[in-house]
Design a protein around this motif. Structure first.
Motif, mmCIF file in Angstrom:
data_model
loop_
_atom_site.group_PDB
_atom_site.id
_atom_site.type_symbol
_atom_site.label_atom_id
_atom_site.label_comp_id
_atom_site.label_asym_id
_atom_site.label_seq_id
_atom_site.Cartn_x
_atom_site.Cartn_y
_atom_site.Cartn_z
ATOM 1 N N CYS A 22 -5.850 3.635 5.597
ATOM 2 C CA CYS A 22 -6.954 3.329 6.507
ATOM 3 C C CYS A 22 -7.223 4.548 7.382
ATOM 4 C CB CYS A 22 -6.577 2.129 7.355
ATOM 5 S SG CYS A 22 -7.800 1.770 8.618
ATOM 6 N N ARG A 23 -8.500 4.882 7.497
ATOM 7 C CA ARG A 23 -8.843 6.041 8.323
ATOM 8 C C ARG A 23 -8.721 5.717 9.808
ATOM 9 N NH1 ARG A 23 -11.506 10.139 5.299
ATOM 10 N NH2 ARG A 23 -12.316 9.352 3.360
ATOM 11 N N LYS A 24 -8.730 4.466 10.120
ATOM 12 C CA LYS A 24 -8.696 4.090 11.534
ATOM 13 C C LYS A 24 -7.274 3.934 12.050
ATOM 14 C CE LYS A 24 -13.025 1.922 12.809
ATOM 15 N NZ LYS A 24 -13.616 0.655 13.265
ATOM 16 N N CYS A 25 -6.503 3.136 11.335
ATOM 17 C CA CYS A 25 -5.173 2.830 11.868
ATOM 18 C C CYS A 25 -4.057 3.379 10.978
ATOM 19 C CB CYS A 25 -5.011 1.322 12.065
ATOM 20 S SG CYS A 25 -4.924 0.404 10.531
ATOM 21 N N TYR A 26 -4.438 4.030 9.899
ATOM 22 C CA TYR A 26 -3.478 4.660 8.994
ATOM 23 C C TYR A 26 -2.519 3.671 8.344
ATOM 24 C CZ TYR A 26 -5.261 8.659 11.498
ATOM 25 O OH TYR A 26 -6.082 9.574 12.069
ATOM 26 N N ALA A 27 -2.939 2.439 8.255
ATOM 27 C CA ALA A 27 -2.104 1.460 7.573
ATOM 28 C C ALA A 27 -2.213 1.678 6.076
ATOM 29 C CB ALA A 27 -2.559 0.053 7.936
ATOM 30 N N ARG A 28 -1.144 1.337 5.397
ATOM 31 C CA ARG A 28 -1.159 1.432 3.947
ATOM 32 C C ARG A 28 -1.733 0.153 3.372
ATOM 33 N NH1 ARG A 28 4.122 3.290 1.033
ATOM 34 N NH2 ARG A 28 4.710 5.163 2.143
ATOM 35 N N LYS A 35 -10.728 -3.767 2.098
ATOM 36 C CA LYS A 35 -10.683 -3.676 3.550
ATOM 37 C C LYS A 35 -9.249 -3.470 3.993
ATOM 38 C CE LYS A 35 -13.225 -7.520 4.248
ATOM 39 N NZ LYS A 35 -13.720 -8.641 5.056
ATOM 40 N N CYS A 36 -9.108 -2.852 5.128
ATOM 41 C CA CYS A 36 -7.784 -2.675 5.682
ATOM 42 C C CYS A 36 -7.217 -4.027 6.070
ATOM 43 C CB CYS A 36 -7.868 -1.760 6.901
ATOM 44 S SG CYS A 36 -6.298 -1.624 7.763
ATOM 45 N N ARG A 37 -5.976 -4.242 5.711
ATOM 46 C CA ARG A 37 -5.376 -5.545 6.000
ATOM 47 C C ARG A 37 -4.982 -5.645 7.473
ATOM 48 N NH1 ARG A 37 0.771 -4.871 3.723
ATOM 49 N NH2 ARG A 37 0.904 -2.658 4.098
ATOM 50 N N ARG A 38 -5.011 -4.529 8.136
ATOM 51 C CA ARG A 38 -4.569 -4.531 9.524
ATOM 52 C C ARG A 38 -5.760 -4.646 10.480
ATOM 53 N NH1 ARG A 38 -0.901 0.398 11.363
ATOM 54 N NH2 ARG A 38 0.486 -0.571 12.848
ATOM 55 N N CYS A 39 -6.750 -3.771 10.296
ATOM 56 C CA CYS A 39 -7.860 -3.740 11.246
ATOM 57 C C CYS A 39 -9.182 -4.129 10.590
ATOM 58 C CB CYS A 39 -7.959 -2.359 11.893
ATOM 59 S SG CYS A 39 -8.492 -1.073 10.756
ATOM 60 N N LYS A 40 -9.130 -4.519 9.306
ATOM 61 C CA LYS A 40 -10.320 -4.984 8.582
ATOM 62 C C LYS A 40 -11.376 -3.896 8.406
ATOM 63 C CE LYS A 40 -8.962 -9.397 8.536
ATOM 64 N NZ LYS A 40 -7.836 -9.371 9.447
ATOM 65 N N SER A 41 -10.984 -2.671 8.645
ATOM 66 C CA SER A 41 -11.920 -1.578 8.466
ATOM 67 C C SER A 41 -12.145 -1.321 6.981
ATOM 68 C CB SER A 41 -11.369 -0.323 9.135
ATOM 69 O OG SER A 41 -12.080 0.807 8.681
ATOM 70 N N TYR A 46 -8.109 7.235 -0.469
ATOM 71 C CA TYR A 46 -6.926 7.352 -1.314
ATOM 72 C C TYR A 46 -5.993 8.377 -0.723
ATOM 73 C CZ TYR A 46 -8.754 4.594 -5.147
ATOM 74 O OH TYR A 46 -9.197 3.576 -5.925
ATOM 75 N N LYS A 47 -4.746 8.098 -0.886
ATOM 76 C CA LYS A 47 -3.779 9.094 -0.479
ATOM 77 C C LYS A 47 -3.905 10.282 -1.415
ATOM 78 C CE LYS A 47 0.994 9.375 1.010
ATOM 79 N NZ LYS A 47 0.647 9.946 2.316
ATOM 80 N N LYS A 48 -3.795 11.451 -0.839
ATOM 81 C CA LYS A 48 -3.944 12.665 -1.637
ATOM 82 C C LYS A 48 -2.887 12.705 -2.737
ATOM 83 C CE LYS A 48 -6.044 15.814 1.644
ATOM 84 N NZ LYS A 48 -5.762 16.916 2.576
#
Ligand SMILES: [Zn+2]
Length: 53
Positions: A22-28, A35-41, A46-48
């Motif tokens: 996630c670009r916002k909270c860096y959750a995996r 969508k991000c499972r943490r902040c729904k962003s 993709y990880k490099k």
């Protein structure tokens, strides 16, 4: 800690590379995630994938 077992290393590399960050909270998140499972962003990247042999 160096990993000597090539199979284990393969699994480790896969689990490291096949994730979205996630670009916002860096959750995996799983690659299938939209969508991000943490902040729904929806700002997932993709990880490099770098070759490190
Ligand atoms: Zn997030």
């Amino acid at each position: 800690m160096p990993i000597s077992d090539p199979i284990k290393k393969q699994i480790a590399v896969k689990s490291l590379l096949f994730v979205k960050i996630c670009r916002k909270c860096y959750a995996r998140n799983p690659v299938s995630a939209k969508k991000c499972r943490r902040c729904k962003s929806k700002q997932l990247r993709y990880k490099k994938r770098e070759k490190s042999k």
